[in-house]
Design an enzyme around this catalytic site. Structure first.
Site, PDB file in Angstrom:
ATOM      1  CG  HIS A  73      -2.002   0.778   1.409  1.00  0.00           C
ATOM      2  ND1 HIS A  73      -2.794   1.166   0.250  1.00  0.00           N
ATOM      3  CD2 HIS A  73      -2.372   1.714   2.231  1.00  0.00           C
ATOM      4  CE1 HIS A  73      -3.740   1.992   0.654  1.00  0.00           C
ATOM      5  NE2 HIS A  73      -3.436   2.442   1.932  1.00  0.00           N
ATOM      6  CG  ASN A  87      -5.245   4.829   4.074  1.00  0.00           C
ATOM      7  OD1 ASN A  87      -5.029   4.645   3.225  1.00  0.00           O
ATOM      8  ND2 ASN A  87      -5.987   3.906   4.848  1.00  0.00           N
TER       9      ASN A  87
END
Length: 482
Positions: free
Chosen positions: A421, A446
């Site tokens: 990620h 995020n």
């Protein structure tokens, strides 16, 4: 008086009979496919009805993404059922798929999974009805219902259910919140209904760093031994109008695009002293950079695109991608002048936005994994991009200083996963832990929306390379050409 009593009794009987019959029919239409919890949040765009098992998708075929024409008349219920992959992916977990969709299209072989006998209901004591019961509701034989990420089929008064590992599990949330891990977990509605495998498939998307990225020289030896940093720093406090907040990639594996576009937007705003403050378009990257779109991409290719082609603003090219949308073709084009500056040759896809200005960056560079080097880069030049490993418990993070837990150490392997990620680090801080020791942390944005974590952000242990977050730190200079 006797005849009046008989007439009153007879009227009461017919009233009960027809009222109950209508109520039971209504339940068969709207209840058989859904649990009571799902009904409470019903807001689907298609009318849902209970389905029985027959051959529909197996004959007509299946359709990718949402396709309202991919439907069949369902005469038994006087309804329409669907064979597209949107039919069971609505965020509130309602399904209007044809009864053989999971066998013909999704390859879910229900009869091979575990069976569960449900206790008889006491809601209808005068009737001996066939079918299955759950949470006080009756489901006709051969009905299908979805509970979290699993499907259950009522066959011969018995529930036959799939046994997938779900991304969100109440027992894992309880174990994390009961432990002394320094952070708390939450049940997120946007993740409910996804299997663990699909969560990793749809919500991450950054490919592991390429050999070219790994061999990139690191900028080191920029911090003197006596240089001091503040205990607490957030880039948006220093540059309040220049640092952009988190967006939501939804069920599109494109963290590579979101983190790159966000870091580039912040840097261009900071390095231009506020002349250019637009957030950049991840959709521009997803659709126009020749990668795999919602099926993953590399950050080095994303930075190359920003350098050579550039991106328009998020307002000009808004985000429309999702797994339900399938492939979306590029809707922007540009040419470069003799100085290397790109100029758009199309108007914005968002026709109410006038500016189709293209923003570019310098070649990316890599920062040393030393925490002080990372801190110096952030405090002087702005947020940076970090590549990290995500574990199954990270999806459940709500607040606190995250570190990977061991709550699943005694579970089978299929309960544990990890994937790559990419996020944006915007600052750092330190707090006293429950043991009295100082805990240092990074503050990162995020790309799962504002409802996740701490308003879209999370804190993670600093200086310990938690989840490999300090291994690969990438950033670039804003390429400012009028």
């Amino acid at each position: 008086m006797f005849y009046k009593s008989k007439l009153l009794l007879l009227c009461s009987f017919f009233t009960y009979y027809f009222t109950f019959k209508g109520f039971a029919y209504s339940r068969n239409v709207m209840v058989n496919l859904y649990s009571p919890e799902e009904q409470n949040t019903f807001r689907g765009t298609r009318e849902k009805r209970a389905l029985d098992i027959d051959s529909y998708c197996g004959k007509s075929g299946c359709c990718e993404s949402r396709n309202d024409e991919c439907s069949l008349p369902y005469f038994r219920k006087n309804a329409t059922c669907y064979c597209d992959f949107f039919c069971d992916q609505e965020s509130v977990r309602h399904i209007d798929c044809c009864p053989d969709f999971w066998l013909a299209c999704n390859g879910m072989d229900l009869p091979k999974t575990h069976a569960t006998n449900m206790p008889p209901s006491t809601i209808y004591p005068p009737l001996n009805r066939k079918g299955c019961f759950k949470d006080g509701s009756h489901y006709e034989d051969e009905s299908i219902m979805k509970e979290n990420c699993n499907y259950c089929n009522c066959l011969k008064n018995q529930w036959i259910c799939t046994d997938h590992v779900c991304l969100v599990r109440a027992d894992i949330i309880e174990d994390i919140n009961a432990g002394n891990f320094g952070w708390k977990a939450e049940n997120y509605s946007q993740f409910w209904g996804l299997t663990l495998e699909k969560g990793f498939k749809y919500r991450l998307g950054t490919l592991p760093p390429s050999s070219a990225l790994l061999s990139m020289n690191q900028m080191t030896n920029r911090v003197s031994s006596d240089e001091e940093f503040p205990l607490f720093f957030i880039a948006s406090y220093k540059w309040p109008e220049y640092v952009h907040g988190p967006l939501d990639q939804k069920n599109c594996a494109a963290s590579w695009a979101f983190s790159t576009a966000s870091v580039a937007a912040d840097r261009i705003a900071i390095h231009s002293d506020g002349r250019f403050t637009s957030n950049l378009s991840p959709q521009n990257l997803i659709s126009c950079n020749v990668q795999n779109g919602c099926n993953g991409g590399s950050i080095d290719s994303a930075w190359w695109f920003l350098r050579k082609r550039g991106l328009v603003s998020h307002a000009c090219y808004p985000y429309i991608m999702d797994t339900n949308n399938g492939y979306v073709a590029c809707n922007m084009s540009s040419i470069s002048d003799k100085y290397g500056k790109s100029h758009a040759t199309k108007q914005c896809p968002n026709h109410i936005e006038d500016s189709n200005y293209i923003y570019q960056c310098s070649p990316p560079y890599r920062i040393s994994s030393d925490e002080r080097e990372i801190m110096k880069e952030i405090i002087e030049n702005g947020p940076v991009q970090a590549v990290m490993q995500v574990h199954e418990d990270f999806f459940l993070y709500k607040t606190g200083i995250y570190k990977h837990t061991d709550v699943l150490k005694n579970k089978p392997e299929e309960y544990q996963m990890s994937g790559t990620h990419s996020v944006k680090i915007i600052g750092w801080g330190a707090l006293r832990g429950s043991d009295g020791n100082k805990q240092k942390f990074w503050i990162a944005a995020n790309s799962w929306g504002r409802s996740w974590g701490e308003n879209g952000y999370f804190r993670i242990l600093r200086g310990q390379n938690e989840c490999g977050i300090e291994n690969m730190i990438i950033t670039a200079w804003g390429h400012i050409i009028p």
